[in-house]
Design a protein around this motif. Structure first.
Motif, PDB file in Angstrom:
ATOM      1  N   ILE A   1       0.870  -1.177   0.000  1.00  0.00           N
ATOM      2  CA  ILE A   1       0.000   0.000   0.000  1.00  0.00           C
ATOM      3  C   ILE A   1       0.907   1.227   0.000  1.00  0.00           C
ATOM      4  N   TYR A   2       0.837   1.988  -1.051  1.00  0.00           N
ATOM      5  CA  TYR A   2       1.695   3.166  -1.201  1.00  0.00           C
ATOM      6  C   TYR A   2       0.859   4.437  -1.014  1.00  0.00           C
ATOM      7  N   ILE A   3       1.434   5.394  -0.336  1.00  0.00           N
ATOM      8  CA  ILE A   3       0.784   6.692  -0.167  1.00  0.00           C
ATOM      9  C   ILE A   3       1.795   7.791  -0.467  1.00  0.00           C
ATOM     10  N   ASN A   4       1.284   8.961  -0.755  1.00  0.00           N
ATOM     11  CA  ASN A   4       2.133  10.134  -0.955  1.00  0.00           C
ATOM     12  C   ASN A   4       2.070  10.998   0.295  1.00  0.00           C
ATOM     13  N   GLY A   5       3.204  11.213   0.929  1.00  0.00           N
ATOM     14  CA  GLY A   5       3.239  12.010   2.145  1.00  0.00           C
ATOM     15  C   GLY A   5       4.629  12.080   2.711  1.00  0.00           C
ATOM     16  N   ASP A   6       4.748  12.722   3.844  1.00  0.00           N
ATOM     17  CA  ASP A   6       6.020  12.818   4.540  1.00  0.00           C
ATOM     18  C   ASP A   6       6.192  11.569   5.396  1.00  0.00           C
ATOM     19  N   ARG A   7       7.219  10.788   5.100  1.00  0.00           N
ATOM     20  CA  ARG A   7       7.395   9.495   5.762  1.00  0.00           C
ATOM     21  C   ARG A   7       7.567   9.669   7.276  1.00  0.00           C
ATOM     22  N   MET A   8       8.340  10.658   7.683  1.00  0.00           N
ATOM     23  CA  MET A   8       8.570  10.863   9.107  1.00  0.00           C
ATOM     24  C   MET A   8       7.282  11.268   9.822  1.00  0.00           C
ATOM     25  N   ALA A   9       6.479  12.121   9.177  1.00  0.00           N
ATOM     26  CA  ALA A   9       5.230  12.561   9.794  1.00  0.00           C
ATOM     27  C   ALA A   9       4.244  11.403   9.911  1.00  0.00           C
ATOM     28  N   VAL A  10       4.136  10.590   8.876  1.00  0.00           N
ATOM     29  CA  VAL A  10       3.236   9.437   8.924  1.00  0.00           C
ATOM     30  C   VAL A  10       3.733   8.426   9.956  1.00  0.00           C
ATOM     31  N   ALA A  11       5.051   8.274  10.056  1.00  0.00           N
ATOM     32  CA  ALA A  11       5.604   7.382  11.080  1.00  0.00           C
ATOM     33  C   ALA A  11       5.224   7.870  12.471  1.00  0.00           C
ATOM     34  N   SER A  12       5.201   9.188  12.668  1.00  0.00           N
ATOM     35  CA  SER A  12       4.781   9.744  13.951  1.00  0.00           C
ATOM     36  C   SER A  12       3.331   9.394  14.252  1.00  0.00           C
ATOM     37  N   ILE A  13       2.473   9.404  13.228  1.00  0.00           N
ATOM     38  CA  ILE A  13       1.076   9.010  13.411  1.00  0.00           C
ATOM     39  C   ILE A  13       0.991   7.570  13.896  1.00  0.00           C
ATOM     40  N   VAL A  14       1.716   6.687  13.232  1.00  0.00           N
ATOM     41  CA  VAL A  14       1.673   5.261  13.563  1.00  0.00           C
ATOM     42  C   VAL A  14       2.222   5.022  14.971  1.00  0.00           C
ATOM     43  N   ILE A  15       3.376   5.591  15.265  1.00  0.00           N
ATOM     44  CA  ILE A  15       4.019   5.372  16.559  1.00  0.00           C
ATOM     45  C   ILE A  15       3.142   5.885  17.695  1.00  0.00           C
ATOM     46  N   ASN A  16       2.616   7.091  17.564  1.00  0.00           N
ATOM     47  CA  ASN A  16       1.818   7.673  18.648  1.00  0.00           C
ATOM     48  C   ASN A  16       0.545   6.883  18.911  1.00  0.00           C
ATOM     49  N   LEU A  17      -0.088   6.384  17.868  1.00  0.00           N
ATOM     50  CA  LEU A  17      -1.304   5.604  18.076  1.00  0.00           C
ATOM     51  C   LEU A  17      -1.006   4.264  18.745  1.00  0.00           C
ATOM     52  N   ILE A  18       0.068   3.610  18.328  1.00  0.00           N
ATOM     53  CA  ILE A  18       0.419   2.321  18.935  1.00  0.00           C
ATOM     54  C   ILE A  18       0.832   2.519  20.392  1.00  0.00           C
ATOM     55  N   GLU A  19       1.658   3.517  20.661  1.00  0.00           N
ATOM     56  CA  GLU A  19       2.083   3.768  22.037  1.00  0.00           C
ATOM     57  C   GLU A  19       0.909   4.185  22.913  1.00  0.00           C
ATOM     58  N   ASN A  20      -0.026   4.927  22.350  1.00  0.00           N
ATOM     59  CA  ASN A  20      -1.214   5.312  23.111  1.00  0.00           C
ATOM     60  C   ASN A  20      -2.017   4.083  23.517  1.00  0.00           C
ATOM     61  N   ALA A  21      -2.168   3.140  22.591  1.00  0.00           N
ATOM     62  CA  ALA A  21      -2.890   1.908  22.907  1.00  0.00           C
ATOM     63  C   ALA A  21      -2.154   1.081  23.963  1.00  0.00           C
ATOM     64  N   LEU A  22      -0.836   1.049  23.889  1.00  0.00           N
ATOM     65  CA  LEU A  22      -0.058   0.294  24.875  1.00  0.00           C
ATOM     66  C   LEU A  22      -0.154   0.917  26.264  1.00  0.00           C
ATOM     67  N   LYS A  23      -0.171   2.248  26.328  1.00  0.00           N
ATOM     68  CA  LYS A  23      -0.195   2.936  27.620  1.00  0.00           C
ATOM     69  C   LYS A  23      -1.533   2.781  28.325  1.00  0.00           C
ATOM     70  N   TYR A  24      -2.609   2.762  27.555  1.00  0.00           N
ATOM     71  CA  TYR A  24      -3.936   2.797  28.165  1.00  0.00           C
ATOM     72  C   TYR A  24      -4.647   1.441  28.129  1.00  0.00           C
ATOM     73  N   SER A  25      -3.920   0.376  27.971  1.00  0.00           N
ATOM     74  CA  SER A  25      -4.523  -0.960  28.019  1.00  0.00           C
ATOM     75  C   SER A  25      -3.716  -1.838  28.969  1.00  0.00           C
ATOM     76  N   PRO A  26      -4.355  -2.789  29.613  1.00  0.00           N
ATOM     77  CA  PRO A  26      -3.641  -3.670  30.542  1.00  0.00           C
ATOM     78  C   PRO A  26      -2.523  -4.440  29.860  1.00  0.00           C
ATOM     79  N   ALA A  27      -1.482  -4.760  30.631  1.00  0.00           N
ATOM     80  CA  ALA A  27      -0.305  -5.427  30.058  1.00  0.00           C
ATOM     81  C   ALA A  27      -0.609  -6.822  29.540  1.00  0.00           C
ATOM     82  N   ASP A  28      -1.678  -7.455  30.056  1.00  0.00           N
ATOM     83  CA  ASP A  28      -1.984  -8.823  29.629  1.00  0.00           C
ATOM     84  C   ASP A  28      -2.991  -8.872  28.477  1.00  0.00           C
TER      85      ASP A  28
END
Length: 389
Positions: A254-281
């Motif tokens: 899946i290819y998109i046109n955009g700033d790779r670093m900015a899109v990476a920030s979107i992905v990282i922040n959403l994944i880390e947000n889910a990890l922070k606000y969900s139980p470890a198990d």
């Protein structure tokens, strides 16, 4: 060992101050009292303001009543005079209502009363709008100060933790030079992870500052969104989420046109947000799908979820659910703000829905381009060929 100053000379409209640490002291921040505003600081001005508003409204109401009552008194006196004249001329006093003088006086009374009431309505409307605007501004200031305090509390902790970890690892290596190579390698890896965490925090703050000042500069280009998501998931597993279960369902190519670093920030922040606000198990599910026109990136968690009231607030800058004094999860309140801003910059959208029975589903929609099948075959035959849409 000396440590230089750590400064963040940002300009978030006065929200983020410059933090500095003297030499030989490793970020021993204590927040001044001026950074901890309480509602009582606004209570006295609020009371004075509303007392003045009530006083002005009461005075104007009395003024309106006085003038209307005075007009009515003048009209009654005029009518009584006309009745006296009618009696003197042996006419029926009750017929005064048909006289031109009475009609003119009555018409003048109604016109002046309407004018006073109209002026009073306009005045009260202006007072009401001004009061509402001032009240809204004061409430916004209270909320802004509360968010500022929460941000300062959280960023103080977020800055101190990785720096303290790096310092601990380096001091251990200096004081115990005879450590096993495996132990040294482990300490260095831990220090690198803390450095990555610190770098990610600083990058978020800098990007938020650039967005706020409308000075962000992006370099749009076509890249493999599927590969970016897969790499980010794997990196997160190896660094920030050791021992956590992250399940990825990624449609390839899946290819998109955009700033790779900015899109990476979107992905990282959403994944880390889910990890922070969900139980470890509990697992975190990451998926990337497409309908050949748009890419749908989803992060699903099984945490406590977000109420409907909070769903409209979590994308605001510095906003975090709960109070910073009692909150256990890490963060600065910038992650989801950056996700929304960067998504909209890329002509995309983001929404949050409930993940029944518990948790949240964050869905980012971005315009995408899928590599045609014939081009994929050509790429397999000629690995040096660059994929283009």
């Amino acid at each position: 060992m000396k440590y230089g100053k750590l400064k963040l000379p940002l300009n978030l409209k006065g929200i983020i101050p410059v933090l500095s640490a003297p030499k030989n002291v490793l970020l021993p921040y204590t927040l001044p009292a001026t950074y901890m505003p309480k509602f009582k600081q606004f209570f006295r001005p609020l009371v004075i303001f509303y007392v003045l508003v009530v006083y002005v409204v009461a005075c104007f109401s009395w003024w309106t009543w006085f003038h209307i009552n005075n007009l009515q008194t003048i009209f009654d006196i005029t009518v009584e005079k006309e009745k006296v004249v009618y009696k003197a001329n042996n006419l029926n006093p009750e017929e005064v209502v048909n006289a031109a003088t009475y009609k003119n006086a009555h018409r003048d009374l109604i016109a002046k009363r309407a004018m006073i009431l109209a002026e009073g309505f306009v005045f009260l409307l202006i007072i009401g709008l001004a009061t509402y605007q001032l009240h809204t501004g004061i409430q916004s200031e209270i909320m802004l100060n509360r968010q500022q305090r929460n941000f300062l509390l959280s960023i103080t902790h977020e800055l101190k933790s990785p720096v303290a970890g790096i310092r601990l690892g380096l001091e251990t290596l200096l004081k115990r030079g005879n450590l096993d190579r495996d132990v040294q390698k482990k300490l260095l890896n831990n220090s690198l992870k803390d450095a990555d965490r610190l770098q990610a925090l600083v990058e978020n703050i800098l990007m938020a500052a650039k967005i706020e000042n409308q000075s962000i500069s992006l370099s749009p280009d076509e890249f493999d969104f599927s590969q970016l998501v897969a790499e980010t998931v794997q990196k997160t597993k190896d660094t920030f989420a050791i021992g956590r279960q992250i399940t990825a369902d990624i449609t390839p190519d899946i290819y998109i046109n955009g700033d790779r670093m900015a899109v990476a920030s979107i992905v990282i922040n959403l994944i880390e947000n889910a990890l922070k606000y969900s139980p470890a198990d509990t697992p975190v599910l990451v998926s990337l799908k497409t309908d050949n026109k748009q890419a749908f990136f989803r992060v699903i968690d099984y945490g406590p979820g977000v109420t409907d009231k909070e769903k409209g607030k979590i994308f605001k800058k510095f906003y975090r659910i709960g109070n910073e004094d009692t909150r256990r999860t890490k963060g600065t309140g910038l992650g989801l703000y950056l996700v929304k801003q960067l998504t909209e910059i890329h002509n995309g959208s983001i929404r949050v829905t409930d993940n029944l029975p518990t948790g949240c589903i964050f869905t980012v929609t971005l315009p995408c381009e899928v590599i045609p099948e014939e081009l994929l075959i050509e790429t397999l035959v000629n690995p040096d060929a660059e994929p283009t849409a």
